[in-house]
Design a protein around this motif. Structure first.
Motif, mmCIF file in Angstrom:
data_model
loop_
_atom_site.group_PDB
_atom_site.id
_atom_site.type_symbol
_atom_site.label_atom_id
_atom_site.label_comp_id
_atom_site.label_asym_id
_atom_site.label_seq_id
_atom_site.Cartn_x
_atom_site.Cartn_y
_atom_site.Cartn_z
ATOM 1 N N ASN A 39 0.840 -1.199 0.000
ATOM 2 C CA ASN A 39 0.000 0.000 0.000
ATOM 3 C C ASN A 39 0.882 1.258 0.000
ATOM 4 N N ARG A 66 3.964 1.501 -1.147
ATOM 5 C CA ARG A 66 4.614 1.617 -2.436
ATOM 6 C C ARG A 66 3.646 2.154 -3.497
ATOM 7 N N LEU A 67 2.412 1.667 -3.450
ATOM 8 C CA LEU A 67 1.406 2.150 -4.411
ATOM 9 C C LEU A 67 1.131 3.636 -4.211
ATOM 10 N N THR A 68 1.118 4.058 -2.955
ATOM 11 C CA THR A 68 0.892 5.486 -2.682
ATOM 12 C C THR A 68 2.027 6.327 -3.244
ATOM 13 N N ILE A 80 3.819 5.585 -5.804
ATOM 14 C CA ILE A 80 3.677 5.606 -7.268
ATOM 15 C C ILE A 80 2.556 6.564 -7.674
ATOM 16 N N GLU A 81 1.493 6.552 -6.891
ATOM 17 C CA GLU A 81 0.404 7.490 -7.170
ATOM 18 C C GLU A 81 0.908 8.933 -7.091
ATOM 19 N N ASN A 82 1.668 9.180 -6.059
ATOM 20 C CA ASN A 82 2.219 10.534 -5.940
ATOM 21 C C ASN A 82 3.065 10.896 -7.149
ATOM 22 N N GLU A 83 3.849 9.952 -7.575
ATOM 23 C CA GLU A 83 4.701 10.201 -8.730
ATOM 24 C C GLU A 83 3.875 10.487 -9.977
ATOM 25 N N VAL A 84 2.820 9.707 -10.163
ATOM 26 C CA VAL A 84 1.975 9.896 -11.346
ATOM 27 C C VAL A 84 1.196 11.205 -11.249
ATOM 28 N N LEU A 85 0.686 11.490 -10.050
ATOM 29 C CA LEU A 85 -0.097 12.719 -9.887
ATOM 30 C C LEU A 85 0.756 13.968 -10.139
ATOM 31 N N LYS A 86 2.026 13.857 -9.808
ATOM 32 C CA LYS A 86 2.914 15.008 -10.014
ATOM 33 C C LYS A 86 3.522 15.045 -11.412
ATOM 34 N N ASP A 87 3.303 14.000 -12.148
ATOM 35 C CA ASP A 87 3.905 13.925 -13.468
ATOM 36 C C ASP A 87 3.169 14.847 -14.439
ATOM 37 N N TYR A 120 -3.157 -4.946 -2.123
ATOM 38 C CA TYR A 120 -2.664 -4.224 -3.286
ATOM 39 C C TYR A 120 -1.629 -4.993 -4.097
ATOM 40 N N ILE A 151 -3.598 4.728 -13.167
ATOM 41 C CA ILE A 151 -3.800 5.854 -12.247
ATOM 42 C C ILE A 151 -4.359 7.068 -12.987
ATOM 43 N N TYR A 211 -1.057 18.501 -6.731
ATOM 44 C CA TYR A 211 0.088 17.727 -7.232
ATOM 45 C C TYR A 211 0.605 18.212 -8.587
ATOM 46 N N GLN A 212 -0.271 18.676 -9.450
ATOM 47 C CA GLN A 212 0.192 19.147 -10.746
ATOM 48 C C GLN A 212 0.738 20.572 -10.670
ATOM 49 N N ARG A 226 -7.889 5.759 -5.066
ATOM 50 C CA ARG A 226 -7.481 4.394 -4.774
ATOM 51 C C ARG A 226 -8.645 3.414 -4.995
#
Lengths: 328, 192
Positions: free
Chosen positions: A39, A41-43, A45-52, B111, B127, B146-147, B178
């Motif tokens: 969980n 690690r997934l969070t 990754i989510e942060n990484e994607v959301l900031k991408d 997960y 995602i 975040y963006q 999620r």
């Protein structure tokens, strides 16, 4: 701290928004629980994607100009304020505007005209005196009208005024009368258009009314002259009303003022008189009589009306004659 | 460098170049918000243009005592929501528990190993797709945080809500994201 507690604070843990004590406790749990670690690690990754933001395409280089062009085409641009030098210009001020100056001048003239009669030393008596002097001048000028006038010498303005009173006949170049003062009549209606009396010396001056009609069928200089003749002496002319076309009304009254006589002459040349012109509304306590008369090619319709009796009106209609002549 | 407030004042005085500068400063952030909420380039560009036209027309309403950024971002979010609503392409929910309660049972999801999925870029795609399925209110708060990396105060001004509620809203939006992911995986039979 169980897995559900970790699930509630995992986002703050990943964002570093957690106390150091709680941070150590969560870290210890993540090392022991594989599900919570996944969980975590997934969070991340989510942060990484959301900031991408690398996958976001860039706008076209002309985007800014596109917006500006849209604003211009829609004519919704804010207007620049006028330069200060223009604001100082008198034409931009209320009291300096050209229209206001014109309005002020007109208002001043009107006010002056209204105020002059009340000017000190210009009372009603003085005005009356001025009127008398003006009347004397008019008499003097009318005296010149008593002289015989010949065509070519006639002031065009005199002819063009339908209600102009002329107290002497007007002759053309052949010594024919084109206007005749009141009293110079014709023996009969048939002799009106070619009166032999037109060559004689002008008769003694009497009150006369000369009426001129502009002939619309001819050139602008053609004038038709119609005048009533042989009006009994007990009548005096009060006023003449010319509509400027083919209708003229004479308003007579007796010397004692008891009775009045209205003569309405409607002229039609070359055609019959329009019926609507003949409809003269009757008035209370008046009688009327209509006569159709031809003078050469001129047809006139005369309406006699007044407070006289029908018999008197018939006598007057038989007595009064009309003269009409065209002149250029 | 002129501040945004000075540029707005110049724009109101009829200087088009000042508004051009404002466009250049904010076109990317506005486009990012709208692109994340629509997911289509052309549609996002059209709405972005509409946003700047609206900003220009309502610039006289801007309170120069406040920051220009949150104000234009709020217009961008509202314009985007309004545009999507016209096309029936939007899920409108308030910041309540409605969305969360529908998926409460998924809170204890296993997960699996996310690292393997990340290698194939499949997780990133999931995602982003899940983000598109979120209600507009959740989308906007996540994009702003975040963006655009805005702080709570700026997000609160952009969304027109209290600053104290921002963290709660972000947390709920993350939870919602999620759950959308878990629902997708369950539908595909993908056990993580």
């Amino acid at each position: 701290m169980n897995c559900q507690d970790i699930n509630q604070v995992i986002y703050d843990y990943c964002d570093g928004k957690i106390s150091s004590d709680l941070y150590l406790e969560i870290s210890q749990h993540l090392n022991e629980c594989e599900s919570c670690y996944n969980n975590y690690r997934l969070t991340l990754i989510e942060n990484e994607v959301l900031k991408d933001t690398e996958d976001i395409p860039s706008l076209s280089p002309a985007f800014t100009q596109l917006v500006i062009s849209s604003l211009i085409s829609n004519k919704c641009l804010y207007s620049k304020p006028a330069p200060l030098v223009i604001r100082k210009d008198k034409s931009y001020t209320f009291f300096g505007a050209a229209w206001f100056r014109s309005l002020a001048v007109v208002a001043a003239v009107i006010a002056l005209c209204l105020y002059i009669p009340r000017w000190p030393g210009t009372d009603i008596k003085n005005v009356a005196n001025n009127y008398d002097s003006a009347k004397q001048q008019e008499t003097q000028s009318s005296a010149s009208l008593n002289e015989p006038i010949r065509v070519g010498q006639v002031d065009p303005e005199v002819i063009s005024q339908p209600t102009q009173q002329i107290k002497s006949p007007i002759y053309n170049s052949d010594n024919k009368i084109i206007r005749e003062p009141f009293g110079e009549g014709f023996a009969s209606r048939s002799s009106i258009s070619s009166s032999p009396t037109s060559k004689v010396i002008p008769p003694p001056l009497q009150d006369a009314e000369v009426v001129m009609f502009a002939d619309n069928t001819k050139s602008n200089t053609s004038v038709t002259v119609v005048s009533p003749q042989n009006i009994p002496d007990r009548f005096k002319l009060l006023k003449t009303d010319n509509d400027g076309q083919n209708k003229i009304a004479y308003n007579y009254t007796t010397l004692d003022g008891r009775d009045n006589l209205d003569i309405v002459v409607i002229t039609a040349k070359g055609s019959t008189v329009a019926s609507d012109n003949l409809e003269i509304p009757p008035q209370l306590d008046t009688t009327s009589l209509v006569r159709h008369i031809e003078i050469g090619n001129i047809k006139i319709t005369v309406t006699f009306s007044g407070t006289l009796s029908t018999e008197d009106l018939n006598i007057l209609a038989d007595t009064i004659q009309f003269k009409a002549e065209d002149t250029k | 460098m002129l501040t945004d407030e000075v540029l707005t004042a110049q724009t109101l005085r009829g200087e088009v170049s000042a508004f051009e500068e404002l466009i250049n400063r904010y076109k990317n952030s506005v486009f990012t918000i709208i692109y994340r909420m629509t997911g289509q380039y052309q549609e996002a560009e059209d709405i972005t243009q509409e946003v700047f036209l609206t900003v220009y027309q309502k610039l006289y309403q801007f309170d120069s005592s406040k920051k220009f950024g949150p104000w234009i971002h709020r217009i961008a979010i509202n314009t985007c929501i309004s545009s999507l609503r016209k096309k029936n392409k939007i899920i409108l929910l308030n910041y309540d528990d409605t969305y969360i309660n529908q998926h409460e049972s998924e809170s204890q999801h296993n997960y699996g190993n996310p690292e393997a999925a990340l290698e194939s870029n499949e997780l990133k795609s999931d995602i982003k797709s899940a983000l598109m399925e979120l209600p507009a209110s959740y989308q906007s708060v996540l994009v702003l945080r975040y963006q655009l990396d805005l702080n709570n105060q700026e997000i609160a001004e952009a969304l027109g809500v209290n600053k104290e509620n921002i963290e709660v809203k972000i947390h709920r939006a993350r939870k919602a994201l999620r759950r959308v992911l878990c629902k997708r995986w369950e539908e595909r039979g993908d056990c993580r």
